[in-house]
Design an enzyme around this catalytic site. Sequence first.
Site, mmCIF file in Angstrom:
data_model
loop_
_atom_site.group_PDB
_atom_site.id
_atom_site.type_symbol
_atom_site.label_atom_id
_atom_site.label_comp_id
_atom_site.label_asym_id
_atom_site.label_seq_id
_atom_site.Cartn_x
_atom_site.Cartn_y
_atom_site.Cartn_z
ATOM 1 N N THR A 61 -12.640 43.975 -10.275
ATOM 2 C CA THR A 61 -13.591 45.078 -10.126
ATOM 3 C C THR A 61 -14.162 45.486 -11.474
ATOM 4 O O THR A 61 -15.377 45.666 -11.626
ATOM 5 C CB THR A 61 -12.894 46.287 -9.481
ATOM 6 N N THR A 62 -13.284 45.639 -12.479
ATOM 7 C CA THR A 62 -13.719 46.057 -13.813
ATOM 8 C C THR A 62 -14.610 45.009 -14.451
ATOM 9 O O THR A 62 -15.457 45.324 -15.288
ATOM 10 C CB THR A 62 -12.502 46.347 -14.702
ATOM 11 N N TYR A 124 -16.000 45.813 3.232
ATOM 12 C CA TYR A 124 -17.182 45.887 4.109
ATOM 13 C C TYR A 124 -16.904 45.473 5.546
ATOM 14 O O TYR A 124 -17.270 46.190 6.475
ATOM 15 C CB TYR A 124 -18.372 45.072 3.549
ATOM 16 N N TYR A 150 -4.549 42.797 -4.134
ATOM 17 C CA TYR A 150 -5.105 44.037 -4.704
ATOM 18 C C TYR A 150 -5.491 44.972 -3.566
ATOM 19 O O TYR A 150 -6.413 44.677 -2.795
ATOM 20 C CB TYR A 150 -6.317 43.680 -5.564
ATOM 21 N N ARG A 155 -12.301 51.637 -2.472
ATOM 22 C CA ARG A 155 -13.438 50.722 -2.572
ATOM 23 C C ARG A 155 -13.598 49.853 -1.330
ATOM 24 O O ARG A 155 -14.720 49.492 -0.964
ATOM 25 C CB ARG A 155 -13.290 49.822 -3.808
ATOM 26 N N LYS A 178 -1.284 44.702 -6.747
ATOM 27 C CA LYS A 178 -1.877 45.761 -7.551
ATOM 28 C C LYS A 178 -2.177 46.894 -6.579
ATOM 29 O O LYS A 178 -3.092 46.796 -5.769
ATOM 30 C CB LYS A 178 -3.158 45.270 -8.244
ATOM 31 N N ILE A 220 -1.870 47.098 -14.024
ATOM 32 C CA ILE A 220 -3.097 46.358 -14.324
ATOM 33 C C ILE A 220 -4.120 47.430 -14.669
ATOM 34 O O ILE A 220 -4.594 48.157 -13.806
ATOM 35 C CB ILE A 220 -3.528 45.474 -13.150
#
Length: 314
Positions: A61-62, A124, A150, A155, A178, A220
């Site tokens: 994501t980052t 989604y 994750y 999100r 994570k 993380i």
Amino acid sequence: MNKPGAPKGSSKFRGRNKPGRLLTAMVTPFDAQGEVDYQQAKRLALSLLDSGSDGVVVSGTTGESPTLRWEEKLRLFAEIKSAVADRGVVVAGTGNYDTGESQELTKEAEKIGVDACLLVVPYYNRPTQQGLWEHFKAIAQSTTLPCIIYNVPSRTVTNLAADTLIKLSQIDNIVGVKEASGNFGQIAEIIQGTRKDFLVYSGNDSDTLSILALGGYGVISVASHLIGIQIKDMIEQFLSGNLQEAAKIHRHLLPLVNALFIVSNPIPVKWALNYVGFPVGKPRLPLVEPDEKSADLIKATLKNYKIDLPIFRG
């Protein structure tokens, strides 16, 4: 002996039984034209290792994975693994909302030689828990790489339930999670119910100390771009039994952690890296740079901290 449904092969991180407790979810540097700056990405990865990180997560994501093209991701995996070599682990973000595509990208990342893959809960399309089980099992069966799941419901909308993850942890090469749900009851259940060598990483910098206290493994991190040595010190103080010192460090770092999430990640951390003198470019659309008020808050907060990341000024 491999559990039923697991692929043949080792779940070790290229000779390491465990990958280290502090991994950085690395930003993807872009140049002035908005293209990936691979040289700067390599510099950043090495600088992160020099400032406390045990490894990096690439194209998470980052790292703005939704706007990275396949060829960009694969070249990033290759360039960064080549630069890092055996100094630390390289975890490739290869999961998305398409099981087949996730399998193919994971296979390509394995060919490149990364140490593990990060598989986000599909976003989604909102799968059921049975769908999540089938999704992650299918990817794990397609690779011999260690897989870290994750879970980030803020999100993805969908939460990976504890009992689903506990079941997934019985697959040999699903080695960790994570956890960014912020649900400490769920996280405690995961730590209690998964196998002893299963790695539960904090997915939120603000949750790290609490997850360690529950029996988690590490973090993380996003904030480790700037204060990696200090985060590493907090973890080590906790593991050494110096709980008051660990809590003191955590409280000191918390205002900066909060500032780095004042708007959507990675907008603040990219701005902060540029501000302190490590150019990483602007985010790609649809992300934009922070508004003036947010930027001023980040700037004011940074003044209260020692920056651990080496800054090379030409």
